[in-house]
Design a protein around this motif. Structure first.
Motif, PDB file in Angstrom:
ATOM      1  N   GLY A 106       0.796  -1.181  -0.006  1.00 25.34           N
ATOM      2  CA  GLY A 106       0.214  -0.076  -0.001  1.00 25.34           C
ATOM      3  C   GLY A 106       0.897   1.173   0.060  1.00 25.34           C
ATOM      4  O   GLY A 106       0.442   2.500  -0.178  1.00 25.34           O
ATOM      5  N   ALA A 107       2.156   1.164   0.114  1.00 25.17           N
ATOM      6  CA  ALA A 107       3.101   2.313   0.015  1.00 25.17           C
ATOM      7  C   ALA A 107       2.893   2.891  -1.369  1.00 25.17           C
ATOM      8  O   ALA A 107       3.097   2.378  -2.251  1.00 25.17           O
ATOM      9  CB  ALA A 107       4.484   1.927   0.239  1.00 25.17           C
ATOM     10  N   VAL A 108       3.146   4.282  -1.326  1.00 26.38           N
ATOM     11  CA  VAL A 108       3.069   5.102  -2.577  1.00 26.38           C
ATOM     12  C   VAL A 108       2.110   4.366  -3.675  1.00 26.38           C
ATOM     13  O   VAL A 108       2.195   4.325  -4.657  1.00 26.38           O
ATOM     14  CB  VAL A 108       4.386   5.217  -3.363  1.00 26.38           C
ATOM     15  N   PHE A 109       0.885   4.056  -3.096  1.00 22.13           N
ATOM     16  CA  PHE A 109      -0.076   3.255  -3.887  1.00 22.13           C
ATOM     17  C   PHE A 109      -0.617   3.967  -4.970  1.00 22.13           C
ATOM     18  O   PHE A 109      -0.934   3.353  -6.175  1.00 22.13           O
ATOM     19  CB  PHE A 109      -1.227   2.916  -2.836  1.00 22.13           C
ATOM     20  N   THR A 110      -1.303   5.283  -4.819  1.00 21.19           N
ATOM     21  CA  THR A 110      -1.868   5.906  -5.882  1.00 21.19           C
ATOM     22  C   THR A 110      -0.817   6.241  -6.946  1.00 21.19           C
ATOM     23  O   THR A 110      -1.190   6.057  -8.186  1.00 21.19           O
ATOM     24  CB  THR A 110      -2.337   7.282  -5.379  1.00 21.19           C
ATOM     25  N   PRO A 111       0.449   6.747  -6.665  1.00 22.28           N
ATOM     26  CA  PRO A 111       1.392   6.910  -7.869  1.00 22.28           C
ATOM     27  C   PRO A 111       1.632   5.752  -8.598  1.00 22.28           C
ATOM     28  O   PRO A 111       1.641   5.608 -10.077  1.00 22.28           O
ATOM     29  CB  PRO A 111       2.537   7.535  -7.147  1.00 22.28           C
ATOM     30  N   ALA A 112       1.781   4.480  -7.784  1.00 21.42           N
ATOM     31  CA  ALA A 112       2.098   3.438  -8.396  1.00 21.42           C
ATOM     32  C   ALA A 112       0.904   2.625  -9.250  1.00 21.42           C
ATOM     33  O   ALA A 112       1.087   2.326 -10.452  1.00 21.42           O
ATOM     34  CB  ALA A 112       2.192   2.125  -7.259  1.00 21.42           C
ATOM     35  N   ALA A 113      -0.288   3.065  -8.840  1.00 20.19           N
ATOM     36  CA  ALA A 113      -1.435   2.607  -9.737  1.00 20.19           C
ATOM     37  C   ALA A 113      -1.588   3.379 -11.027  1.00 20.19           C
ATOM     38  O   ALA A 113      -2.000   2.758 -12.058  1.00 20.19           O
ATOM     39  CB  ALA A 113      -2.881   2.600  -8.882  1.00 20.19           C
ATOM     40  N   MET A 114      -1.131   4.610 -10.834  1.00 17.22           N
ATOM     41  CA  MET A 114      -1.242   5.654 -12.116  1.00 17.22           C
ATOM     42  C   MET A 114      -0.091   4.979 -12.972  1.00 17.22           C
ATOM     43  O   MET A 114      -0.263   5.051 -14.071  1.00 17.22           O
ATOM     44  CB  MET A 114      -1.113   7.013 -11.685  1.00 17.22           C
ATOM     45  N   ILE A 115       1.130   5.052 -12.466  1.00 20.35           N
ATOM     46  CA  ILE A 115       2.168   4.305 -13.262  1.00 20.35           C
ATOM     47  C   ILE A 115       1.969   3.120 -14.036  1.00 20.35           C
ATOM     48  O   ILE A 115       2.141   2.856 -15.384  1.00 20.35           O
ATOM     49  CB  ILE A 115       3.492   4.312 -12.433  1.00 20.35           C
ATOM     50  N   ALA A 116       1.279   1.964 -13.224  1.00 24.80           N
ATOM     51  CA  ALA A 116       0.803   0.960 -13.788  1.00 24.80           C
ATOM     52  C   ALA A 116      -0.107   1.094 -14.892  1.00 24.80           C
ATOM     53  O   ALA A 116      -0.080   0.467 -15.851  1.00 24.80           O
ATOM     54  CB  ALA A 116       0.174   0.011 -12.680  1.00 24.80           C
ATOM     55  N   ALA A 117      -0.923   1.592 -14.714  1.00 25.08           N
ATOM     56  CA  ALA A 117      -2.111   2.160 -15.927  1.00 25.08           C
ATOM     57  C   ALA A 117      -1.372   2.601 -16.926  1.00 25.08           C
ATOM     58  O   ALA A 117      -1.646   2.040 -18.106  1.00 25.08           O
ATOM     59  CB  ALA A 117      -3.085   2.887 -15.274  1.00 25.08           C
TER      60      ALA A 117
ATOM     61  N   VAL B 184      -8.102  -5.353 -26.031  1.00 23.02           N
ATOM     62  CA  VAL B 184      -9.197  -4.827 -25.219  1.00 23.02           C
ATOM     63  C   VAL B 184      -9.223  -5.181 -23.751  1.00 23.02           C
ATOM     64  O   VAL B 184      -9.216  -4.206 -22.785  1.00 23.02           O
ATOM     65  CB  VAL B 184     -10.503  -5.427 -25.478  1.00 23.02           C
ATOM     66  N   ASP B 185      -8.377  -6.293 -23.531  1.00 25.12           N
ATOM     67  CA  ASP B 185      -8.079  -6.874 -21.794  1.00 25.12           C
ATOM     68  C   ASP B 185      -7.328  -5.884 -21.120  1.00 25.12           C
ATOM     69  O   ASP B 185      -7.514  -5.223 -19.940  1.00 25.12           O
ATOM     70  CB  ASP B 185      -7.580  -7.914 -21.869  1.00 25.12           C
ATOM     71  N   HIS B 186      -6.343  -5.097 -21.893  1.00 26.11           N
ATOM     72  CA  HIS B 186      -5.664  -3.961 -21.336  1.00 26.11           C
ATOM     73  C   HIS B 186      -6.463  -3.040 -20.759  1.00 26.11           C
ATOM     74  O   HIS B 186      -6.165  -2.372 -19.770  1.00 26.11           O
ATOM     75  CB  HIS B 186      -4.561  -3.837 -22.377  1.00 26.11           C
ATOM     76  N   PHE B 187      -7.336  -2.456 -21.577  1.00 28.52           N
ATOM     77  CA  PHE B 187      -8.191  -1.204 -20.982  1.00 28.52           C
ATOM     78  C   PHE B 187      -9.004  -1.569 -19.877  1.00 28.52           C
ATOM     79  O   PHE B 187      -9.389  -0.804 -18.941  1.00 28.52           O
ATOM     80  CB  PHE B 187      -8.911  -0.849 -22.007  1.00 28.52           C
ATOM     81  N   THR B 188      -9.542  -2.905 -19.530  1.00 24.79           N
ATOM     82  CA  THR B 188     -10.455  -3.408 -18.447  1.00 24.79           C
ATOM     83  C   THR B 188      -9.542  -3.276 -17.218  1.00 24.79           C
ATOM     84  O   THR B 188      -9.686  -2.906 -16.067  1.00 24.79           O
ATOM     85  CB  THR B 188     -11.061  -4.716 -18.720  1.00 24.79           C
ATOM     86  N   PHE B 189      -8.209  -3.809 -17.453  1.00 24.08           N
ATOM     87  CA  PHE B 189      -7.306  -3.846 -16.053  1.00 24.08           C
ATOM     88  C   PHE B 189      -6.928  -2.334 -15.841  1.00 24.08           C
ATOM     89  O   PHE B 189      -6.787  -2.101 -14.771  1.00 24.08           O
ATOM     90  CB  PHE B 189      -5.914  -4.374 -16.682  1.00 24.08           C
ATOM     91  N   VAL B 190      -6.709  -1.412 -16.977  1.00 22.86           N
ATOM     92  CA  VAL B 190      -6.534   0.048 -16.965  1.00 22.86           C
ATOM     93  C   VAL B 190      -7.637   0.670 -15.923  1.00 22.86           C
ATOM     94  O   VAL B 190      -7.327   1.454 -15.198  1.00 22.86           O
ATOM     95  CB  VAL B 190      -5.882   0.802 -17.952  1.00 22.86           C
ATOM     96  N   ALA B 191      -8.949   0.221 -16.434  1.00 27.91           N
ATOM     97  CA  ALA B 191      -9.989   0.803 -15.617  1.00 27.91           C
ATOM     98  C   ALA B 191      -9.812   0.618 -14.132  1.00 27.91           C
ATOM     99  O   ALA B 191     -10.161   1.265 -13.185  1.00 27.91           O
ATOM    100  CB  ALA B 191     -11.385   0.401 -16.194  1.00 27.91           C
ATOM    101  N   GLY B 192      -9.790  -0.598 -13.817  1.00 30.75           N
ATOM    102  CA  GLY B 192      -9.360  -1.032 -12.371  1.00 30.75           C
ATOM    103  C   GLY B 192      -8.136  -0.454 -11.749  1.00 30.75           C
ATOM    104  O   GLY B 192      -8.453   0.250 -10.507  1.00 30.75           O
ATOM    105  N   LEU B 193      -7.106  -0.245 -12.423  1.00 24.53           N
ATOM    106  CA  LEU B 193      -5.977   0.759 -11.990  1.00 24.53           C
ATOM    107  C   LEU B 193      -6.224   2.204 -11.407  1.00 24.53           C
ATOM    108  O   LEU B 193      -5.927   2.871 -10.685  1.00 24.53           O
ATOM    109  CB  LEU B 193      -4.816   0.384 -12.675  1.00 24.53           C
ATOM    110  N   PHE B 194      -7.015   2.658 -12.450  1.00 22.64           N
ATOM    111  CA  PHE B 194      -7.644   4.093 -12.311  1.00 22.64           C
ATOM    112  C   PHE B 194      -8.310   4.163 -11.004  1.00 22.64           C
ATOM    113  O   PHE B 194      -8.352   5.233 -10.282  1.00 22.64           O
ATOM    114  CB  PHE B 194      -8.445   4.593 -13.562  1.00 22.64           C
TER     115      PHE B 194
END
Length: 140
Positions: free
Chosen positions: A71-82, A109-119
């Motif tokens: 959970g450390a630096v979670f928000t930036p990590a999720a944005m970078i992952a997206a 298309v699967d990449h975009f569903t994963f990105v939606a979860g990351l956002f």
């Protein structure tokens, strides 16, 4: 005053974090098992220094695993992952690969569903349980 998380919300957030971490752990595992094959795949996409880029990808993915699990630096990590997942989708499965290939289109298309979860995760944060307070978290 923030609303307390219910047991179900806490469980859902923790499960989502584990899923994110597992996906990136699988990706880094495949790279580490055969870095040469990963470099060849990167070279086939036209990138220079494919072995270097393969190691950079493995390091990034391992850092993402750590961020999602702790959970450390979670928000930036999720944005970078997206951003990373969008890049991968377009680079390795994008429109030039999809022509007359439904499987590639599905991968794209699967990449975009994963990105939606990351956002969504980036906006809502790592939750209030089992999350280190290091760095900008977004909502807890």
């Amino acid at each position: 005053m923030e609303n307390a998380q219910t047991v179900w919300q806490t469980a859902a957030i923790l499960i989502a974090r584990i899923i994110f971490a597992t996906v990136f752990l699988m990706a880094v595992s495949f790279k580490l098992m055969d870095m040469g094959a990963t470099a060849s795949y990167i070279a086939a996409a036209g990138f220079p220094f494919p072995l270097f880029l393969a190691w950079c990808a493995a390091i990034l993915e391992m850092l993402l695993v750590i961020a999602f699990l702790t959970g450390a630096v979670f928000t930036p990590a999720a944005m970078i992952a997206a951003v990373y997942v969008i890049f991968l989708g377009f680079t390795f499965h994008g429109p030039s690969h999809c022509a007359n290939n439904q499987a590639e289109f599905g991968f794209f298309v699967d990449h975009f569903t994963f990105v939606a979860g990351l956002f969504f995760a980036a906006v809502h944060g790592p939750g209030s349980v089992l999350a280190l307070g290091a760095g900008w978290q977004g909502k807890a």
